[in-house]
Design an enzyme around this catalytic site. Sequence first.
Site, PDB file in Angstrom:
ATOM      1  N   SER A  20       0.976  -0.875  -0.283  1.00 19.45           N
ATOM      2  CA  SER A  20       0.306   0.444   0.001  1.00 19.45           C
ATOM      3  C   SER A  20       1.281   1.113  -0.351  1.00 19.45           C
ATOM      4  O   SER A  20       1.627   1.281   0.738  1.00 19.45           O
ATOM      5  CB  SER A  20      -1.151   0.524   1.222  1.00 19.45           C
ATOM      6  OG  SER A  20      -1.869  -0.907   1.205  1.00 19.45           O
ATOM      7  N   GLY A  45      -1.524   4.607  -4.661  1.00 20.70           N
ATOM      8  CA  GLY A  45      -2.215   3.386  -5.111  1.00 20.70           C
ATOM      9  C   GLY A  45      -1.280   1.699  -4.860  1.00 20.70           C
ATOM     10  O   GLY A  45      -0.688   2.875  -3.241  1.00 20.70           O
ATOM     11  N   GLY A  93      -6.120  -0.145   5.179  1.00 22.19           N
ATOM     12  CA  GLY A  93      -5.677  -0.885   4.237  1.00 22.19           C
ATOM     13  C   GLY A  93      -5.699  -2.523   4.956  1.00 22.19           C
ATOM     14  O   GLY A  93      -5.711  -2.971   3.852  1.00 22.19           O
ATOM     15  N   ASP A  94      -6.216  -2.666   6.191  1.00 27.36           N
ATOM     16  CA  ASP A  94      -6.984  -3.851   6.430  1.00 27.36           C
ATOM     17  C   ASP A  94      -8.126  -3.750   5.406  1.00 27.36           C
ATOM     18  O   ASP A  94      -8.552  -5.377   5.202  1.00 27.36           O
ATOM     19  CB  ASP A  94      -7.889  -3.603   7.791  1.00 27.36           C
ATOM     20  CG  ASP A  94      -6.549  -3.040   8.663  1.00 27.36           C
ATOM     21  OD1 ASP A  94      -5.773  -3.666   8.111  1.00 27.36           O
ATOM     22  OD2 ASP A  94      -7.031  -2.064   9.692  1.00 27.36           O
TER      23      ASP A  94
END
Length: 315
Positions: free
Chosen positions: A220, A225, A251-252
Amino acid sequence: MILTVTPNPSLDRTYEVPALERGEVIRAAGERMDPGGKGVNVSRAVAAAGRRTVAVLPLGGAPGALVAELLDAQGIEVAPVPVAGATRSNIALAEADGVLTKINAPGPELSQAEQELLLDTVRSHSRDADWIACCGSLPRGLAPSWYADVVTRAHAGGARIALDTSGRALLEALRARPDVVKPNAEELAEAVGRPLTTVGDALKAAEELRSTGARAVLASLGADGQLLVSDTGAWFGSARVSAVRSNVGAGDASLAGFLIAGGTGPEALASAVAHGAAAVRLPGSVMPTPADLDPAAVTVTADIPLDRELTEPVS
């Protein structure tokens, strides 16, 4: 079914504030209370997509009971590991301009008996899992090699492992060859021991993680992007986002989207980017539903912009 393992879960309180001013009384414009921890968030995103998930996590005290209650209300199966210490409580302050300040508590220390029970619980629930997502920091008491042990045992049972951690725990786990690791830019720079200033730098760092054991790397890069690097190729994905409300758990959500879409190839990367982009448009750590996704805003290409400078370079 996607099984998640969160060794150090939390009860997360998020306050939306106009601006953070030290020493002043600040009135929150909004507040939320959510079950927290990287693996917990992955389970929440999987459940929001209508897929089955089981969350393995040590829970203790009143905060732990509340975490279990909140997860149950979201339709998530909880496999609790009772511990003597209280589950930690974290605070996040989300400013109107998108800046986020987080205060994370250390969490309880797990005894040897609690550590063994945690491993046994993972083992007993892994038989039906398509993926096992091991996520977050390790609580006090667990050795840095703990994730490596989980990866080895999971592979022996035929399961695939996605790992989202950092520091020594990540480096130790690489030798066990996890199927995919998901560092952010800062964690990627820390793992290779040098700064990242361009997408090309991030690609080289991801390739190094593969050379030291990771079968695939989903990196990430924040607003710039995401990168996916595997033995079948490398791809870059990005999405248009009109406004960022909160990046807590984005992110999760990305990792959940990746695993929901099969966990391999450019289609899974597109799903990861779509889920991450949707998450930042939502308050606190709210996980996106299919209605929140905008696949048309996502671009995935094998033509990686190597010279593109990162919006937030990591030194």
